[in-house]
Design a protein around this motif. Structure first.
Motif, PDB file in Angstrom:
ATOM      1  N   GLY A 238       0.831  -1.184   0.000  1.00  0.00           N
ATOM      2  CA  GLY A 238       0.000   0.000   0.000  1.00  0.00           C
ATOM      3  C   GLY A 238       0.872   1.242   0.000  1.00  0.00           C
ATOM      4  O   GLY A 238       1.936   1.269   0.635  1.00  0.00           O
ATOM      5  N   ALA A 239       0.441   2.272  -0.707  1.00  0.00           N
ATOM      6  CA  ALA A 239       1.269   3.480  -0.855  1.00  0.00           C
ATOM      7  C   ALA A 239       1.550   4.147   0.481  1.00  0.00           C
ATOM      8  O   ALA A 239       2.656   4.679   0.701  1.00  0.00           O
ATOM      9  CB  ALA A 239       0.582   4.458  -1.807  1.00  0.00           C
ATOM     10  N   ALA A 240       0.586   4.151   1.400  1.00  0.00           N
ATOM     11  CA  ALA A 240       0.786   4.808   2.699  1.00  0.00           C
ATOM     12  C   ALA A 240       1.872   4.097   3.510  1.00  0.00           C
ATOM     13  O   ALA A 240       2.764   4.743   4.081  1.00  0.00           O
ATOM     14  CB  ALA A 240      -0.525   4.848   3.473  1.00  0.00           C
ATOM     15  N   ASP A 241       1.807   2.760   3.554  1.00  0.00           N
ATOM     16  CA  ASP A 241       2.836   1.999   4.266  1.00  0.00           C
ATOM     17  C   ASP A 241       4.195   2.175   3.604  1.00  0.00           C
ATOM     18  O   ASP A 241       5.232   2.285   4.275  1.00  0.00           O
ATOM     19  CB  ASP A 241       2.470   0.510   4.290  1.00  0.00           C
ATOM     20  CG  ASP A 241       1.268   0.215   5.173  1.00  0.00           C
ATOM     21  OD1 ASP A 241       0.957   1.044   6.049  1.00  0.00           O
ATOM     22  OD2 ASP A 241       0.637  -0.837   4.974  1.00  0.00           O
ATOM     23  N   LEU A 242       4.189   2.198   2.295  1.00  0.00           N
ATOM     24  CA  LEU A 242       5.422   2.386   1.542  1.00  0.00           C
ATOM     25  C   LEU A 242       6.078   3.721   1.901  1.00  0.00           C
ATOM     26  O   LEU A 242       7.288   3.785   2.158  1.00  0.00           O
ATOM     27  CB  LEU A 242       5.098   2.335   0.048  1.00  0.00           C
ATOM     28  CG  LEU A 242       6.241   2.336  -0.949  1.00  0.00           C
ATOM     29  CD1 LEU A 242       7.218   1.206  -0.699  1.00  0.00           C
ATOM     30  CD2 LEU A 242       5.685   2.234  -2.374  1.00  0.00           C
TER      31      LEU A 242
END
Length: 253
Positions: A238-242
């Motif tokens: 996921g972009a947020a975790d990334l």
């Protein structure tokens, strides 16, 4: 190494940039995804047009592209038709593939276009030349969903993309084991430190390779792909975790 600037995003400096794919089938799906992505940490949006139901009708494609640009504003758009032979949704003959990418570049609505590096040298150069005439940057890509080539072969492919005039060479490979991930990272470091005069993008796919999507700043990969909703390739976080992990690593370097 010369960074690549697209709108307000500089690829090749600082943290690896986060690219989020849109894999909607309908115009409505695509625009809904764009509205959500606009609220995230995405630096670049990849429109995976091989998923789009009307991609072979360029008039409709251009209309959707215009609507997508209106939603995304100054967020750079990467136009990508991933062919079925490299893991995409649709087959397309070479002449039509070249023409589609050239037409997209000429609209003035996109910032980068993806051309599969082994489509043929003449085809790649035709897209590169047209894109550059229109002020559009080119990502030359290669995807191996079956294996990880030897380090020397990975470096050779990336160097070939650079020779063909791509602004950003990209390779994605499938690991069979943990050593394959190390092979990809070693190739990335060698290319970045010894041969590249421009940003490169590399990744090892699936869960085994996820570390390669996180440590680009250490080894030399300038952009990574993160999902918002449906992923476009195995192993995308996921972009947020990334973004959280990229920030943590950056602040520790």
């Amino acid at each position: 190494m010369n960074p690549v600037k697209v709108r307000n995003v500089e690829i090749g400096t600082g943290l690896p940039k986060i690219c989020v794919p849109i894999v909607g089938v309908t115009k409505e799906d695509i625009l809904d995804a764009a509205r959500i992505i606009k609220t995230t940490a995405a630096d670049v949006v990849e429109w995976r047009v091989d998923w789009y139901e009307d991609i072979f009708d360029f008039e409709k494609t251009a209309e959707t592209m215009k609507a997508l640009r209106d939603v995304l504003g100054d967020t750079p758009i990467l136009f990508t038709f991933r062919t079925s032979k490299e893991g995409g949704e649709k087959a397309i003959d070479t002449d039509a593939y070249v023409e589609l990418n050239q037409k997209a570049a000429k609209t003035g609505l996109i910032d980068l276009v993806d051309i599969e590096a082994f489509t043929g040298d003449d085809a790649v150069k035709a897209v590169v030349d047209t894109a550059h005439e229109c002020g559009v940057k080119v990502v030359a890509s290669n995807h191996d969903f079956h294996k990880t080539p030897e380090k020397e072969e990975i470096v050779s492919r990336l160097r070939r993309m650079q020779e063909l005039g791509a602004d950003i060479p990209k390779i994605a490979v499938m690991p069979q084991n943990k050593k394959d991930v190390l092979t990809l990272l070693c190739a990335t470091e060698e290319m970045a430190s010894e041969y590249a005069d421009r940003p490169i993008i590399t990744m090892s796919m699936a869960g085994t390779g996820v570390i390669s999507r996180l440590c680009g700043e250490v080894f030399g990969s300038a952009l990574t792909f993160g999902a918002v909703g449906k992923a476009s390739a195995p192993g995308q976080m996921g972009a947020a975790d990334l973004k959280t992990v990229l920030d943590l690593l950056h602040n520790s370097l």
